[in-house]
Scaffold this motif. Structure first.
Motif, short mmCIF file in Angstrom:
data_model
loop_
_atom_site.label_atom_id
_atom_site.label_comp_id
_atom_site.label_asym_id
_atom_site.label_seq_id
_atom_site.Cartn_x
_atom_site.Cartn_y
_atom_site.Cartn_z
N PHE A 373 4.70 2.60 0.86
CA PHE A 373 3.77 1.69 1.53
C PHE A 373 3.96 1.79 3.04
O PHE A 373 5.09 1.72 3.54
N GLN A 374 2.85 1.99 3.74
CA GLN A 374 2.87 1.99 5.19
C GLN A 374 2.64 0.56 5.68
O GLN A 374 1.69 -0.11 5.26
N ILE A 375 3.50 0.10 6.58
CA ILE A 375 3.45 -1.28 7.06
C ILE A 375 3.11 -1.28 8.54
O ILE A 375 3.82 -0.70 9.35
N ILE A 419 1.33 -5.41 -5.55
CA ILE A 419 1.51 -5.72 -6.97
C ILE A 419 0.53 -4.90 -7.81
O ILE A 419 0.92 -4.24 -8.78
N GLY A 420 -0.74 -4.95 -7.45
CA GLY A 420 -1.74 -4.22 -8.21
C GLY A 420 -1.49 -2.73 -8.23
O GLY A 420 -1.66 -2.06 -9.26
N LEU A 421 -1.07 -2.18 -7.10
CA LEU A 421 -0.84 -0.74 -7.03
C LEU A 421 0.34 -0.31 -7.90
O LEU A 421 0.33 0.79 -8.47
N THR A 422 1.36 -1.16 -8.04
CA THR A 422 2.49 -0.79 -8.90
C THR A 422 2.11 -0.85 -10.38
O THR A 422 2.78 -0.25 -11.22
N LEU A 449 -2.52 6.83 0.07
CA LEU A 449 -1.22 7.44 0.33
C LEU A 449 -0.52 7.82 -0.97
O LEU A 449 0.18 8.84 -1.04
N ASN A 450 -0.70 7.00 -2.00
CA ASN A 450 -0.04 7.24 -3.28
C ASN A 450 -0.94 7.92 -4.32
O ASN A 450 -0.56 8.02 -5.49
#
Length: 488
Positions: A373-375, A419-422, A449-450
């Protein structure tokens, strides 16, 4: 200092607003018995305007006088109390036996007997400041932070971590019963109210800290006569509890990482230099340049080593003024990004209207459950990444996914979509909703990115949805409400 309460993941077919959240801050703990005695009102010179200027030596402690009649306490009275429990945000709760009147005291621990002074009354309860401990709590410990007695960030640091967990769990239990209307006599209550999950690290777990610059430095009473001189009213640190315009000067915070503390100390060591022409923002006159110092911690995706983002929030864009600070901070090896957010409003928010990159890159990275994750400076991200890993695994377990990739997941208040992406790899599609535009932008970036293609993120205010909301996505099999999935 940090723990997880088990998240609530629902399989719902209808969405309803949560009006009980509005009453959350007005709740009071259930009734407890306690002992209290009162002294006559103190003279005006002895009354304190704030709990932060009330530290007295033991030889100056007023002696409480026992009273048999029932009455409500008044401002300035000295009371002998026994704390019975901790309320939300760590305030100790006591009650007058005859009247049931509630008294709240910062840094009072359950079972502790102490002398307190009434500072003010607030409707159905009064606030008390602790003057002297008579009998300590059995789980009391020495707080490791030098600012723990004054800072509002860790009010229960002088309570053992195990005891903190017990009281946090009790608070959640009472919320479930008194607000959620769940009965602890139900056979399935243990499956609803699961044990709190402790954090492996009591300190240095927080990946974001926001410090404020101020021209009004708050000092404990015992230090008021010290450090007199030019510039001593300047401060960089955390707001003193109860004050929007006064800041407790700090050089180190045990909640953030050691590299982040190195950044804080580097700024502290140079920003007051008069030759630099830097001035802290004045929240009354709205003059001054430096508003906030926001420090974020992440990890390099290749090496796994710490990387730090430093965000200077200022009232105007004057990069020449910041150049000496940038030079000092960029010399710290872990610093990968220095940005400048420009906030011209009179408010105290650290989010700027415009952002400039002064050094390095515009984002830092963090990894959760195999995803990167880019922050960015203003994006939301779980402030305890280690516990977030555990929390997201609990969410997946609670969702009861079938394993065939057929479910539709609705992620409400999704933030940057973590959460949704995991969950995306295990379901058919994820739909996320969030009101903050930058967070939605970050969610899209994180999906790309993922390499995640089965996630849709929409900007929208969930407090203003109507009957047409459910027409925007297929019938969900799992609904995740970010309001219930929180780190303590």
């Amino acid at each position: 200092m940090a723990a997880i309460t088990t998240p609530t993941t629902h399989t719902l077919r209808a969405l309803n607003p949560c009006p009980w959240l509005l009453s959350f801050r007005h709740m009071y703990p259930p009734s407890f018995s306690s002992s209290a005695s009162f002294s006559p009102s103190l003279s005006t010179s002895e009354e304190e305007d704030s709990e932060h200027h009330s530290t007295l030596s033991s030889d100056s402690t007023p002696k409480p006088i026992k009273q048999t009649q029932s009455f409500y306490p008044k401002r300035g009275q000295t009371i002998e109390l026994v704390c019975e429990t901790l309320a939300f945000k760590g305030k100790g709760v006591c009650k007058v036996p005859e009247t049931g009147f509630v008294l709240m005291c910062d840094r009072a621990l359950p079972g502790e007997r102490f002398l307190g002074r009434v500072t003010r009354k607030k409707g159905t309860y009064a606030e008390v400041v602790k003057i002297k401990t008579l009998t300590p709590h059995q789980d009391a410990v020495d707080a490791p932070c030098e600012y723990a007695s004054y800072c509002g960030g860790c009010k229960t640091q002088h309570l053992s971590y195990e005891a903190q967990l017990k009281h946090k769990e009790q608070q959640v239990r009472e919320l479930m019963m008194h607000v959620g209307k769940f009965s602890d006599e139900r056979s399935d209550f243990p499956s609803i109210m699961k044990p709190i999950v402790p954090c492996a690290n009591e300190f240095h777990y927080r990946n974001k800290m926001e410090f404020s610059f101020s021209n009004r430095r708050w000092k404990p009473r015992e230090f008021l006569e010290e450090e007199q001189g030019i510039g001593n009213d300047f401060a960089l640190g955390l707001h003193a509890p109860g004050f929007f315009d006064k800041v407790l000067d700090v050089n180190k915070c045990l909640l953030q990482s050691e590299p982040a503390n190195a950044v804080l100390l580097a700024v502290q060591n140079c920003w007051r230099d008069q030759s630099l022409g830097l001035s802290p923002y004045n929240v009354h006159s709205h003059a001054g340049f430096l508003k906030h110092l926001v420090i974020r911690s992440g990890r390099d995706v290749h090496s796994g080593k710490p990387e730090i983002m430093v965000n200077f929030v200022t009232s105007a864009y004057k990069p020449d003024l910041l150049e000496p600070l940038v030079d000092k901070v960029s010399a710290i090896p872990e610093v990968a990004s220095i940005v400048n957010n420009i906030n011209t409003s009179v408010g105290s928010t650290s989010i700027g209207e415009v952002e400039h990159v002064l050094y390095g890159k515009a984002t830092i990275a963090e990894m959760l459950r195999g995803l990167t994750f880019q922050i960015s400076a203003n994006s939301f991200f779980q402030t305890n990444a280690q516990q977030a890993e555990i929390l997201y695994k609990l969410i997946e377990d609670a969702a009861g996914l079938r394993g065939d990739g057929s479910e539709i997941v609705l992620d409400l208040f999704c933030g940057t979509g973590t959460i949704g992406l995991t969950l995306a790899k295990s379901v058919k599609h994820v739909y996320g909703y969030e009101v903050v535009a930058q967070a939605i932008s970050d969610a899209h970036q994180n999906a790309d990115l993922n390499g995640i293609r089965n996630a849709t993120f929409v900007q929208g205010d969930l407090n203003k949805i109507d009957e047409n909301f459910g027409k925007s996505f297929p019938m969900p099999d799992v609904v995740i409400s970010g309001s219930f999935s929180r780190l303590l």
